[in-house]
Every structure is written in structure tokens, then in C-alpha cells.
Design an enzyme around this catalytic site. Sequence first.
Site, PDB file in Angstrom:
ATOM      1  N   GLY A  58      30.321  14.859 -28.255  1.00  0.00           N
ATOM      2  CA  GLY A  58      29.384  15.177 -29.325  1.00  0.00           C
ATOM      3  C   GLY A  58      27.961  15.187 -28.803  1.00  0.00           C
ATOM      4  N   GLU A  59      27.003  14.882 -29.692  1.00  0.00           N
ATOM      5  CA  GLU A  59      25.571  14.835 -29.352  1.00  0.00           C
ATOM      6  C   GLU A  59      24.986  16.208 -29.018  1.00  0.00           C
ATOM      7  OE1 GLU A  59      24.673  12.179 -26.141  1.00  0.00           O
ATOM      8  OE2 GLU A  59      25.911  10.543 -26.915  1.00  0.00           O
ATOM      9  N   ALA A  60      25.747  17.279 -29.121  1.00  0.00           N
ATOM     10  CA  ALA A  60      25.363  18.619 -28.649  1.00  0.00           C
ATOM     11  C   ALA A  60      25.542  18.767 -27.151  1.00  0.00           C
ATOM     12  CB  ALA A  60      23.925  18.973 -29.034  1.00  0.00           C
TER      13      ALA A  60
END
EC number: 2.4.2.21
Length: 348
Positions: A315-317
Site C-alpha cells: 500500500g502507501e502508493a
Amino acid sequence: MRSDWIFGACAVPDARMRSAALARQEQLTKPPGALGRLEHLAVQLAAWQRTERPGAQRVWIAVYAADHGVAAEGVSAFPQAVTGEMVRNFARGGAAIAVLARELGARLEVVNLGVVNDPGDLPRVRRAWIAPSSANICEQPAMTATQLRDAIAAGADSIAQARSCDTQLFVGGEMGIGNTTSAAALACALLSQFPQAMAGAGTGLDAEGIAHKATVITRALALHADASSPLERLRRLGGFEIAALVGAYIAAAQAGIPVLVDGFITTAAALVATRLNPGVREWLLFGHRSQERGHAALLRALDAEPLLQLDLRLGEASGAAVAIPLLRSACALHNGMATFAEAGVSDA
């Protein structure tokens, strides 16, 4: 701020620039199609950016952080305090996306929408506080109507800032313990999927933990079975950061800013955004296929072919950020290669 703006018309990619970029690709010193998807990416970016010479240098990455009430059901391998701790880590530059953003020269915006372990005001963190957590979706709707509106607006605010910086590409990310459960519940509701097909390991659950997660999702779906619209499903099953992503994606499409979508949670948000406003789909590019179990089904529903498959599930980009050099390579080749005429090379 009213939320009816989300149904407004999206920008339209420039067909003339698309044609011009296609024509240039045909003149470059290479066999037609030899650069594969890189050619298509360059043409797509040219149409989005309304220029024959596209770029992916000015990148805005927004990571939305929020806690989830459903974490009380024991659906994560990590404690809820981690969300707030990771917000601090983002601010200090120690998180994966912070490292990648520095490497890429991208602008990183972290948005605190509400976490239980609140780190307070931090440098490089925008505070758009809604509540310490969404509600437990097994007991009540995740958000009130006002909270949903405010979360969507927080995403749109990112796009307003990005637009003022002449951003060429927007990337959304998320952080929130329990958010794969909310995203999976949303995906089940939108795609009529069984929880067993959508519940994945998230932060590292074992088989028993994944089975429990599916049971929790089943309970949530039963409680909210009467939610029929995408917006109401988002309100009942989503979370602040998921709603912010929805708002950001819609606002970006309306502003004519291309979006590079990250993994499972952001793709669930993208599906909601396209269900609310179908014009959004034309502005979405997908960075990677996550290892998270339900991501493939979401990608199929969006007719999306991701750029990478690296078994990521952070996640987190982060996965989208890893794909940005591909876009930059596509643009560099498109803009920098000589044509047959310029190089004095015989065409076929």
C-alpha cells in the site's frame, strides 16, 4: 461543501493530441509497435496532457491515513496504534513511499483524516481531521453522511493543490489498520463476490486469520444488505481514507489530471469512483497487480491491465510509485528519439 459535485462532467482527453502522438510514433526510428506498451503509454499521456510531448516529471503523491472501527474485530496482524506511528514515519521520511517519492523527485502529501494514536501536528502532514476512527462496520455504518462528505472533500482538496502546481500525474495512497477489510467488504458489495474470494492476508494474516476476516466481512455485508447505491455502500462499508481517494480520483478526472492507481485498496476506491461517475475511468492507469487476493477481480471489473506484477502488498502508493519510471521512459523515448527523416534512416 456539498458533495453533488462528484457527479459533474469529467474532462475529455485531447483526440487531436492523441492523433499527433500516434503519428509521431509511426515516424520514430523503430519498427511499428517495437516498444510495445511504452508507445501506448506515451500516446495516452499526450492525450491526457494535451501536448505532443508528454511528461511524468511533476508527480503529486497523496497518502491518506485513517483508522477503522472494524479493527476491533481482530482483522489485522498489527495493532491499531501502527496507523498513527506510520504517520510519524511518513513525516520523518522513513516510510517506503517517502523514500520512493524522494528518489522520484515527487511531491508527497500526507493527509491525517483521523487516527486513534493521534501524532498531532507534524511537518509535511496536512491535518483534515474527521474523527479518531470510522465506526465498526459490523455494528453500524462506517461513516455519517457528514463524515463521508468531509472525507471526499479532503481528497478533492489534494487535487486543487496538485492542479495549482501544474501536476502531470496524481498518485493516491493509503494507510490504515483494518482498511483491507473495509475495501474487501466494499468490493464484495459492488461485485457481488463472496467474502472468501476477496479477503486476503492484508498485513500478514495466516489462513486462520483470513478465514476470520471473511467471517467479519460476511457479518458486515449482512448488516448493510439494504445499501443499494455506490455512495451508500461507501458510507456504510468504507473508511475515511477510501472516501478521500474516491474524491481525489473524481476531482482529478474533472480537472484533466491523469491518475496512476496503486493496489487493492486504491483500486476498490477507483471502482467506487467509476460507479459514481463513469467518466473517471478514462483518466485511470493502474500501476501494478497486488498480491492481495481480491485485487485481480477488481482489475477485471475495471478492464484494467496493470503495468507491473511484483507481488507487492504494502500500500502507501508504493506499487504505483515503482511504476513511474516506466512512464518516464515512455515519455523520454517518445520525445527524444529521432524520426526516420531526422536520422536519415530509410523507412520501411
